[in-house]
Design a protein around this motif. Structure first.
Motif, short mmCIF file in Angstrom:
data_model
loop_
_atom_site.label_atom_id
_atom_site.label_comp_id
_atom_site.label_asym_id
_atom_site.label_seq_id
_atom_site.Cartn_x
_atom_site.Cartn_y
_atom_site.Cartn_z
N HIS A 44 4.38 47.25 4.54
CA HIS A 44 3.39 47.86 3.65
C HIS A 44 2.99 49.19 4.26
N TYR A 45 3.29 50.27 3.56
CA TYR A 45 2.99 51.62 4.05
C TYR A 45 1.79 52.20 3.31
N THR A 46 0.89 52.80 4.06
CA THR A 46 -0.18 53.61 3.47
C THR A 46 -0.17 54.97 4.15
N GLY A 47 -0.52 56.00 3.41
CA GLY A 47 -0.51 57.34 3.98
C GLY A 47 -0.43 58.40 2.91
N ASN A 48 0.36 59.43 3.16
CA ASN A 48 0.46 60.56 2.23
C ASN A 48 1.88 61.06 2.14
N LEU A 49 2.23 61.60 0.96
CA LEU A 49 3.47 62.36 0.81
C LEU A 49 3.11 63.82 1.01
N LEU A 96 -0.25 57.61 -0.74
CA LEU A 96 0.84 56.68 -0.95
C LEU A 96 0.43 55.28 -0.50
N ASP A 97 0.68 54.31 -1.34
CA ASP A 97 0.44 52.90 -0.99
C ASP A 97 1.60 52.11 -1.58
N VAL A 98 2.55 51.73 -0.74
CA VAL A 98 3.79 51.14 -1.26
C VAL A 98 4.28 50.06 -0.31
N ARG A 99 4.87 49.02 -0.89
CA ARG A 99 5.49 47.95 -0.12
C ARG A 99 7.00 48.05 -0.30
N VAL A 100 7.73 47.99 0.81
CA VAL A 100 9.19 48.12 0.78
C VAL A 100 9.79 46.92 1.52
N THR A 101 10.68 46.19 0.85
CA THR A 101 11.28 45.01 1.48
C THR A 101 12.48 45.42 2.31
N ASN A 102 12.94 44.47 3.14
CA ASN A 102 14.11 44.77 3.98
C ASN A 102 15.39 44.85 3.16
N ALA A 103 15.34 44.50 1.87
CA ALA A 103 16.49 44.66 0.99
C ALA A 103 16.41 45.94 0.16
N GLY A 104 15.37 46.76 0.38
CA GLY A 104 15.28 48.05 -0.29
C GLY A 104 14.57 48.06 -1.62
N MET A 128 5.05 42.99 6.86
CA MET A 128 4.71 41.92 5.94
C MET A 128 5.37 40.62 6.40
N THR A 129 4.79 39.50 6.01
CA THR A 129 5.39 38.21 6.31
C THR A 129 6.43 37.86 5.25
N ALA A 130 7.23 36.84 5.54
CA ALA A 130 8.22 36.39 4.57
C ALA A 130 7.55 35.88 3.29
N ASP A 131 6.41 35.22 3.42
CA ASP A 131 5.69 34.72 2.24
C ASP A 131 5.17 35.88 1.39
N GLU A 132 4.68 36.93 2.02
CA GLU A 132 4.19 38.09 1.27
C GLU A 132 5.31 38.78 0.52
N VAL A 133 6.47 38.87 1.14
CA VAL A 133 7.62 39.48 0.47
C VAL A 133 8.08 38.62 -0.69
#
Length: 403
Positions: A85-90, A99-107, A237-242
Protein backbone atom coordinates in the motif's frame (compact mmCIF):
# COMPACT_ATOMS: atom_id res chain seq x y z
CA UNK A 1 82.85 -43.37 74.84
CA UNK A 2 81.62 -41.77 71.71
CA UNK A 3 79.55 -38.59 72.05
CA UNK A 4 76.81 -37.34 69.63
CA UNK A 5 78.03 -33.78 69.24
CA UNK A 6 75.06 -32.48 67.45
CA UNK A 7 72.79 -33.54 70.20
CA UNK A 8 75.03 -32.41 73.10
CA UNK A 9 75.94 -28.98 71.79
CA UNK A 10 73.19 -26.90 70.19
CA UNK A 11 75.72 -24.37 69.02
CA UNK A 12 77.53 -27.05 67.18
CA UNK A 13 74.32 -27.73 65.21
CA UNK A 14 74.29 -24.21 63.96
CA UNK A 15 77.88 -24.28 62.91
CA UNK A 16 77.68 -27.73 61.37
CA UNK A 17 74.63 -26.74 59.06
CA UNK A 18 74.95 -23.00 58.30
CA UNK A 19 72.82 -23.11 55.06
CA UNK A 20 69.59 -24.32 56.63
CA UNK A 21 68.27 -20.92 57.92
CA UNK A 22 69.05 -19.24 54.48
CA UNK A 23 67.13 -21.92 52.60
CA UNK A 24 63.99 -21.33 54.67
CA UNK A 25 64.17 -17.58 54.06
CA UNK A 26 64.39 -18.03 50.28
CA UNK A 27 61.38 -20.37 50.15
CA UNK A 28 59.30 -17.95 52.18
CA UNK A 29 60.21 -15.14 49.77
CA UNK A 30 59.17 -17.20 46.79
CA UNK A 31 55.85 -17.91 48.42
CA UNK A 32 55.25 -14.18 48.85
CA UNK A 33 55.94 -13.40 45.15
CA UNK A 34 53.95 -16.30 43.64
CA UNK A 35 50.44 -14.57 43.66
CA UNK A 36 51.82 -11.56 41.81
CA UNK A 37 53.48 -13.72 39.20
CA UNK A 38 50.19 -15.62 38.69
CA UNK A 39 48.26 -12.37 38.31
CA UNK A 40 50.69 -11.03 35.73
CA UNK A 41 50.40 -14.24 33.70
CA UNK A 42 46.58 -14.09 33.78
CA UNK A 43 46.59 -10.43 32.69
CA UNK A 44 48.99 -11.20 29.85
CA UNK A 45 46.80 -14.03 28.62
CA UNK A 46 43.71 -11.83 28.79
CA UNK A 47 45.40 -9.07 26.81
CA UNK A 48 46.49 -11.58 24.18
CA UNK A 49 43.02 -13.07 23.92
CA UNK A 50 41.42 -9.62 23.59
CA UNK A 51 43.87 -8.67 20.85
CA UNK A 52 43.04 -11.82 18.89
CA UNK A 53 39.26 -11.22 19.31
CA UNK A 54 39.60 -7.64 18.11
CA UNK A 55 41.50 -8.83 15.08
CA UNK A 56 39.32 -11.80 14.18
CA UNK A 57 36.10 -11.68 16.21
CA UNK A 58 32.74 -10.01 15.35
CA UNK A 59 32.62 -6.24 15.34
CA UNK A 60 29.79 -3.75 14.99
CA UNK A 61 29.62 -2.61 11.38
CA UNK A 62 30.16 0.96 10.26
CA UNK A 63 27.26 2.70 8.46
CA UNK A 64 29.09 2.29 5.17
CA UNK A 65 29.27 -1.48 5.69
CA UNK A 66 25.84 -2.03 7.26
CA UNK A 67 23.83 0.15 4.82
CA UNK A 68 23.99 -2.31 1.86
CA UNK A 69 23.02 -5.18 4.18
CA UNK A 70 20.08 -3.21 5.60
CA UNK A 71 18.99 -2.25 2.07
CA UNK A 72 19.13 -5.89 0.99
CA UNK A 73 16.83 -6.82 3.87
CA UNK A 74 14.40 -4.08 2.85
CA UNK A 75 14.50 -5.27 -0.77
CA UNK A 76 13.72 -8.85 0.21
CA UNK A 77 10.84 -7.65 2.41
CA UNK A 78 9.25 -5.95 -0.61
CA UNK A 79 9.91 -8.89 -2.91
CA UNK A 80 8.18 -11.25 -0.49
CA UNK A 81 5.25 -8.93 0.26
CA UNK A 82 1.91 -10.14 -1.22
CA UNK A 83 1.18 -6.49 -1.97
CA UNK A 84 2.15 -2.98 -0.93
CA UNK A 85 0.00 0.00 0.00
CA UNK A 86 1.66 3.20 -1.21
CA UNK A 87 0.84 6.72 -0.08
CA UNK A 88 2.61 9.84 -1.28
CA UNK A 89 2.69 12.08 -4.33
CA UNK A 90 3.22 11.95 -8.08
CA UNK A 91 5.86 14.62 -8.59
CA UNK A 92 6.86 14.47 -12.24
CA UNK A 93 4.45 17.06 -13.64
CA UNK A 94 4.78 19.84 -11.08
CA UNK A 95 1.20 19.23 -9.87
CA UNK A 96 2.07 16.65 -7.20
CA UNK A 97 -1.39 15.12 -6.65
CA UNK A 98 -1.82 12.84 -3.66
CA UNK A 99 -1.39 9.15 -4.45
CA UNK A 100 -3.03 6.36 -2.46
CA UNK A 101 -2.78 3.03 -4.26
CA UNK A 102 -2.46 -0.67 -3.48
CA UNK A 103 -0.34 -2.81 -5.83
CA UNK A 104 -0.23 -6.60 -5.60
CA UNK A 105 2.79 -8.77 -6.31
CA UNK A 106 1.02 -9.87 -9.52
CA UNK A 107 0.83 -6.28 -10.81
CA UNK A 108 -2.85 -5.49 -10.16
CA UNK A 109 -3.31 -1.95 -8.82
CA UNK A 110 -6.19 0.07 -7.45
CA UNK A 111 -6.36 3.46 -5.75
CA UNK A 112 -6.92 7.20 -6.08
CA UNK A 113 -5.17 10.28 -7.43
CA UNK A 114 -6.40 13.28 -5.49
CA UNK A 115 -6.04 16.91 -6.59
CA UNK A 116 -7.89 18.21 -3.54
CA UNK A 117 -11.32 19.82 -3.08
CA UNK A 118 -13.10 16.64 -4.15
CA UNK A 119 -11.21 16.39 -7.44
CA UNK A 120 -10.32 12.72 -7.25
CA UNK A 121 -9.64 10.22 -10.01
CA UNK A 122 -9.86 6.46 -9.48
CA UNK A 123 -7.01 4.35 -10.87
CA UNK A 124 -7.32 0.69 -11.83
CA UNK A 125 -4.78 -1.52 -13.58
CA UNK A 126 -5.30 -5.16 -14.53
CA UNK A 127 -4.19 -7.43 -17.35
CA UNK A 128 -1.68 -4.91 -18.68
CA UNK A 129 -4.28 -2.14 -19.08
CA UNK A 130 -4.80 0.93 -16.87
CA UNK A 131 -7.91 3.05 -16.40
CA UNK A 132 -8.79 6.40 -14.83
CA UNK A 133 -12.28 7.48 -13.85
CA UNK A 134 -13.77 10.58 -12.27
CA UNK A 135 -15.83 13.72 -12.70
CA UNK A 136 -15.17 16.58 -15.09
CA UNK A 137 -13.51 18.79 -12.45
CA UNK A 138 -11.04 16.05 -11.58
CA UNK A 139 -10.19 15.49 -15.24
CA UNK A 140 -9.65 19.23 -15.77
CA UNK A 141 -7.36 19.31 -12.72
CA UNK A 142 -5.54 16.38 -14.28
CA UNK A 143 -4.82 18.53 -17.32
CA UNK A 144 -7.32 17.74 -20.08
CA UNK A 145 -9.56 20.21 -21.90
CA UNK A 146 -13.13 20.83 -20.70
CA UNK A 147 -14.46 19.08 -23.81
CA UNK A 148 -12.43 15.94 -23.15
CA UNK A 149 -13.22 16.15 -19.43
CA UNK A 150 -16.94 16.16 -20.23
CA UNK A 151 -16.65 13.13 -22.50
CA UNK A 152 -14.52 11.28 -19.90
CA UNK A 153 -16.89 11.88 -16.99
CA UNK A 154 -18.96 9.12 -15.42
CA UNK A 155 -17.04 6.15 -16.88
CA UNK A 156 -13.47 4.83 -16.54
CA UNK A 157 -11.22 5.63 -19.48
CA UNK A 158 -8.49 3.42 -20.89
CA UNK A 159 -5.13 5.19 -20.58
CA UNK A 160 -3.01 5.24 -23.74
CA UNK A 161 0.39 3.85 -22.74
CA UNK A 162 -0.85 3.18 -19.21
CA UNK A 163 0.98 6.13 -17.64
CA UNK A 164 -0.35 8.65 -15.13
CA UNK A 165 1.79 11.82 -15.05
CA UNK A 166 4.79 9.93 -16.45
CA UNK A 167 4.41 6.97 -14.07
CA UNK A 168 3.21 3.51 -15.04
CA UNK A 169 1.98 2.87 -11.50
CA UNK A 170 1.22 -0.84 -11.86
CA UNK A 171 4.60 -1.55 -13.46
CA UNK A 172 6.93 0.80 -11.59
CA UNK A 173 5.40 0.23 -8.15
CA UNK A 174 4.96 -3.52 -8.48
CA UNK A 175 6.68 -4.61 -5.24
CA UNK A 176 9.27 -6.94 -6.74
CA UNK A 177 10.11 -4.60 -9.64
CA UNK A 178 10.55 -1.63 -7.32
CA UNK A 179 12.55 -3.66 -4.79
CA UNK A 180 15.13 -4.71 -7.37
CA UNK A 181 15.63 -1.09 -8.45
CA UNK A 182 16.43 0.08 -4.90
CA UNK A 183 20.00 -1.23 -5.05
CA UNK A 184 22.67 -2.15 -7.60
CA UNK A 185 21.83 -5.19 -9.68
CA UNK A 186 23.91 -8.20 -8.53
CA UNK A 187 26.82 -8.84 -10.85
CA UNK A 188 27.00 -5.28 -12.17
CA UNK A 189 29.29 -2.42 -11.22
CA UNK A 190 26.64 0.13 -10.25
CA UNK A 191 27.31 2.13 -7.09
CA UNK A 192 25.21 2.70 -3.99
CA UNK A 193 25.76 6.27 -2.82
CA UNK A 194 24.59 8.50 0.00
CA UNK A 195 21.56 10.59 -0.94
CA UNK A 196 20.02 13.66 0.65
CA UNK A 197 18.93 13.33 4.27
CA UNK A 198 15.34 13.59 5.46
CA UNK A 199 13.48 13.64 8.79
CA UNK A 200 11.50 10.49 9.71
CA UNK A 201 10.03 9.58 13.11
CA UNK A 202 11.99 12.27 14.90
CA UNK A 203 15.38 11.37 13.48
CA UNK A 204 17.52 12.38 10.53
CA UNK A 205 17.84 9.58 7.99
CA UNK A 206 20.37 9.49 5.16
CA UNK A 207 19.13 8.32 1.78
CA UNK A 208 20.69 5.49 -0.19
CA UNK A 209 20.70 6.27 -3.91
CA UNK A 210 20.89 3.72 -6.70
CA UNK A 211 20.18 5.00 -10.19
CA UNK A 212 17.21 7.39 -10.02
CA UNK A 213 15.82 5.97 -6.75
CA UNK A 214 16.64 7.05 -3.21
CA UNK A 215 15.58 4.85 -0.29
CA UNK A 216 15.31 5.90 3.35
CA UNK A 217 15.68 3.04 5.84
CA UNK A 218 14.46 2.98 9.43
CA UNK A 219 15.13 -0.18 11.45
CA UNK A 220 16.04 -2.05 8.28
CA UNK A 221 12.76 -1.21 6.55
CA UNK A 222 12.13 1.07 3.56
CA UNK A 223 10.12 3.95 5.01
CA UNK A 224 10.32 6.32 2.04
CA UNK A 225 11.25 5.91 -1.63
CA UNK A 226 11.77 8.86 -3.95
CA UNK A 227 12.21 9.20 -7.68
CA UNK A 228 12.00 12.21 -10.03
CA UNK A 229 8.37 11.19 -10.72
CA UNK A 230 7.11 9.95 -7.34
CA UNK A 231 7.65 10.18 -3.59
CA UNK A 232 5.97 7.34 -1.68
CA UNK A 233 5.79 5.57 1.66
CA UNK A 234 5.45 1.77 1.21
CA UNK A 235 3.42 -0.31 3.68
CA UNK A 236 3.50 -4.09 3.05
CA UNK A 237 0.11 -5.83 2.88
CA UNK A 238 -0.77 -9.25 4.25
CA UNK A 239 -1.99 -12.13 2.12
CA UNK A 240 -5.50 -11.70 3.57
CA UNK A 241 -5.54 -8.00 2.66
CA UNK A 242 -4.49 -8.78 -0.90
CA UNK A 243 -7.14 -11.49 -1.22
CA UNK A 244 -9.77 -9.01 -0.03
CA UNK A 245 -8.59 -6.47 -2.62
CA UNK A 246 -9.12 -8.99 -5.42
CA UNK A 247 -12.64 -9.67 -4.17
CA UNK A 248 -13.41 -5.94 -4.11
CA UNK A 249 -12.12 -5.44 -7.65
CA UNK A 250 -14.05 -8.18 -9.43
CA UNK A 251 -17.30 -6.16 -9.87
CA UNK A 252 -15.32 -3.11 -11.01
CA UNK A 253 -13.39 -5.12 -13.60
CA UNK A 254 -16.57 -6.82 -14.82
CA UNK A 255 -18.07 -3.37 -15.46
CA UNK A 256 -15.16 -2.30 -17.65
CA UNK A 257 -17.09 -3.20 -20.79
CA UNK A 258 -18.38 0.41 -20.63
CA UNK A 259 -14.94 1.90 -20.02
CA UNK A 260 -13.95 4.46 -22.64
CA UNK A 261 -11.59 3.18 -25.32
CA UNK A 262 -9.09 5.83 -26.39
CA UNK A 263 -7.68 3.73 -29.21
CA UNK A 264 -10.14 4.96 -31.86
CA UNK A 265 -12.06 8.06 -32.87
CA UNK A 266 -15.62 7.73 -34.12
CA UNK A 267 -17.76 10.25 -35.94
CA UNK A 268 -21.41 10.14 -37.00
CA UNK A 269 -23.20 11.46 -40.04
CA UNK A 270 -26.93 11.48 -39.26
CA UNK A 271 -29.50 11.36 -42.04
CA UNK A 272 -33.05 12.20 -41.02
CA UNK A 273 -35.82 14.72 -41.73
CA UNK A 274 -38.53 15.57 -39.20
CA UNK A 275 -40.80 17.03 -41.88
CA UNK A 276 -41.06 13.98 -44.11
CA UNK A 277 -42.19 11.36 -41.63
CA UNK A 278 -44.43 10.68 -38.68
CA UNK A 279 -45.63 9.29 -36.48
CA UNK A 280 -43.05 6.61 -37.35
CA UNK A 281 -39.73 7.88 -38.68
CA UNK A 282 -36.34 6.35 -39.37
CA UNK A 283 -32.96 7.81 -38.48
CA UNK A 284 -29.88 6.64 -40.31
CA UNK A 285 -26.49 7.23 -38.68
CA UNK A 286 -23.33 6.38 -40.57
CA UNK A 287 -20.62 5.80 -37.93
CA UNK A 288 -17.04 6.02 -39.12
CA UNK A 289 -14.10 4.77 -37.05
CA UNK A 290 -10.46 5.78 -37.41
CA UNK A 291 -7.61 4.26 -35.35
CA UNK A 292 -5.85 6.65 -32.99
CA UNK A 293 -2.99 7.38 -32.99
CA UNK A 294 -2.54 7.00 -36.76
CA UNK A 295 -0.44 4.12 -38.01
CA UNK A 296 3.20 5.22 -38.09
CA UNK A 297 4.35 2.98 -40.94
CA UNK A 298 2.44 2.93 -44.20
CA UNK A 299 3.06 0.30 -46.84
CA UNK A 300 2.05 1.46 -50.34
CA UNK A 301 -0.98 -0.45 -51.52
CA UNK A 302 -1.59 -2.14 -48.15
CA UNK A 303 -3.85 -1.20 -45.25
CA UNK A 304 -2.73 -2.48 -41.83
CA UNK A 305 -5.45 -4.54 -40.13
CA UNK A 306 -7.23 -3.06 -37.11
CA UNK A 307 -9.17 -5.06 -34.57
CA UNK A 308 -12.89 -4.53 -34.23
CA UNK A 309 -14.02 -1.99 -31.67
CA UNK A 310 -17.17 -1.50 -29.63
CA UNK A 311 -19.11 1.76 -29.71
CA UNK A 312 -21.78 2.82 -27.22
CA UNK A 313 -24.44 4.93 -28.89
CA UNK A 314 -27.29 6.94 -27.41
CA UNK A 315 -30.18 8.58 -29.25
CA UNK A 316 -31.99 11.56 -27.74
CA UNK A 317 -35.15 13.04 -29.27
CA UNK A 318 -36.07 16.64 -28.67
CA UNK A 319 -39.72 17.42 -29.37
CA UNK A 320 -41.05 20.73 -28.14
CA UNK A 321 -39.77 21.20 -24.58
CA UNK A 322 -39.33 17.48 -23.94
CA UNK A 323 -35.86 15.97 -24.16
CA UNK A 324 -35.78 12.22 -23.70
CA UNK A 325 -33.45 9.36 -24.59
CA UNK A 326 -34.85 6.75 -26.94
CA UNK A 327 -34.19 3.31 -25.34
CA UNK A 328 -34.78 1.42 -28.59
CA UNK A 329 -31.94 3.39 -30.19
CA UNK A 330 -29.39 3.10 -27.38
CA UNK A 331 -26.87 0.33 -26.91
CA UNK A 332 -23.43 -1.00 -27.84
CA UNK A 333 -22.43 -2.14 -31.31
CA UNK A 334 -19.36 -3.89 -32.65
CA UNK A 335 -17.73 -2.43 -35.75
CA UNK A 336 -14.40 -2.45 -37.62
CA UNK A 337 -11.63 -0.41 -36.05
CA UNK A 338 -11.26 1.29 -39.43
CA UNK A 339 -14.37 1.73 -41.53
CA UNK A 340 -18.04 2.79 -41.56
CA UNK A 341 -21.07 1.07 -40.08
CA UNK A 342 -24.70 2.15 -40.47
CA UNK A 343 -27.05 2.49 -37.50
CA UNK A 344 -30.75 2.43 -38.37
CA UNK A 345 -33.38 3.33 -35.79
CA UNK A 346 -37.17 3.67 -35.98
CA UNK A 347 -38.49 6.69 -34.06
CA UNK A 348 -42.01 7.26 -32.86
CA UNK A 349 -43.02 10.91 -33.04
CA UNK A 350 -46.36 11.56 -31.36
CA UNK A 351 -48.82 14.18 -32.56
CA UNK A 352 -46.89 15.02 -35.68
CA UNK A 353 -44.70 17.44 -33.70
CA UNK A 354 -41.40 18.57 -35.23
CA UNK A 355 -38.53 16.76 -33.58
CA UNK A 356 -34.77 16.82 -33.46
CA UNK A 357 -32.61 13.73 -33.10
CA UNK A 358 -29.10 13.68 -31.61
CA UNK A 359 -26.95 10.54 -31.63
CA UNK A 360 -23.90 10.50 -29.33
CA UNK A 361 -21.12 7.95 -29.69
CA UNK A 362 -18.43 6.70 -27.35
CA UNK A 363 -15.90 3.97 -28.16
CA UNK A 364 -15.87 1.49 -25.26
CA UNK A 365 -13.85 -1.53 -24.24
CA UNK A 366 -16.74 -3.90 -24.91
CA UNK A 367 -17.82 -7.13 -23.20
CA UNK A 368 -15.29 -9.38 -24.95
CA UNK A 369 -12.24 -7.44 -23.78
CA UNK A 370 -13.77 -6.89 -20.33
CA UNK A 371 -14.18 -10.67 -20.00
CA UNK A 372 -10.48 -11.08 -20.80
CA UNK A 373 -9.61 -8.67 -17.99
CA UNK A 374 -11.84 -10.56 -15.54
CA UNK A 375 -9.88 -13.68 -16.44
CA UNK A 376 -6.61 -11.79 -15.92
CA UNK A 377 -7.81 -10.64 -12.48
CA UNK A 378 -8.66 -14.19 -11.43
CA UNK A 379 -5.27 -15.43 -12.67
CA UNK A 380 -3.51 -12.67 -10.73
CA UNK A 381 -5.42 -13.61 -7.57
CA UNK A 382 -4.25 -17.21 -7.93
CA UNK A 383 -0.67 -16.08 -8.56
CA UNK A 384 -0.68 -13.90 -5.44
CA UNK A 385 -2.12 -16.74 -3.37
CA UNK A 386 0.59 -19.15 -4.56
CA UNK A 387 3.44 -16.69 -4.10
CA UNK A 388 2.34 -15.88 -0.56
CA UNK A 389 3.31 -19.45 0.35
CA UNK A 390 6.90 -18.99 -0.86
CA UNK A 391 9.86 -16.92 0.35
CA UNK A 392 12.78 -15.56 -1.66
CA UNK A 393 16.06 -15.25 0.25
CA UNK A 394 18.30 -13.99 -2.55
CA UNK A 395 18.17 -10.94 -4.80
CA UNK A 396 19.24 -13.04 -7.75
CA UNK A 397 16.52 -13.16 -10.37
CA UNK A 398 17.19 -16.88 -10.77
CA UNK A 399 16.82 -17.62 -7.05
CA UNK A 400 14.46 -20.48 -6.22
CA UNK A 401 11.68 -19.54 -3.76
CA UNK A 402 11.34 -21.64 -0.62
CA UNK A 403 7.76 -22.94 -0.40
Amino acid sequence: MTTDRSAADPAAHTVADPAEPETMTTVAGRRRWWPWVTLLVVVALAVAATTVWLMTGPRSKSPEVSAPDDLKSAQLALINAPGVHYTGNLTGSGKAPRLDVRVTNAGVAYGTIDYGSGKTLTYLAVGGKAFLGGGSDAWIAHGVTPEIAKSNADYPVLLPGGEVLYVDIAVQLKPESLARRLGPIPGRSELLTRGAATFIDGQTVDGLTSGSLTTYLVSGRARRITDPTFDVTPMPMTADEVAQLYRELRPAVTALDYAGDTGSTVTVALSWSSNSCGPICTSIADVTSTPKPPVAVNVPGATPPVDDIFVAYNTVITSGDAVTPHPECTGVMQMPGRGTTRLTCRLFISGGQPANVVVTLRPVLGPARADVLVGALDAAAKESEDRAKCTVTSLSETATPHC
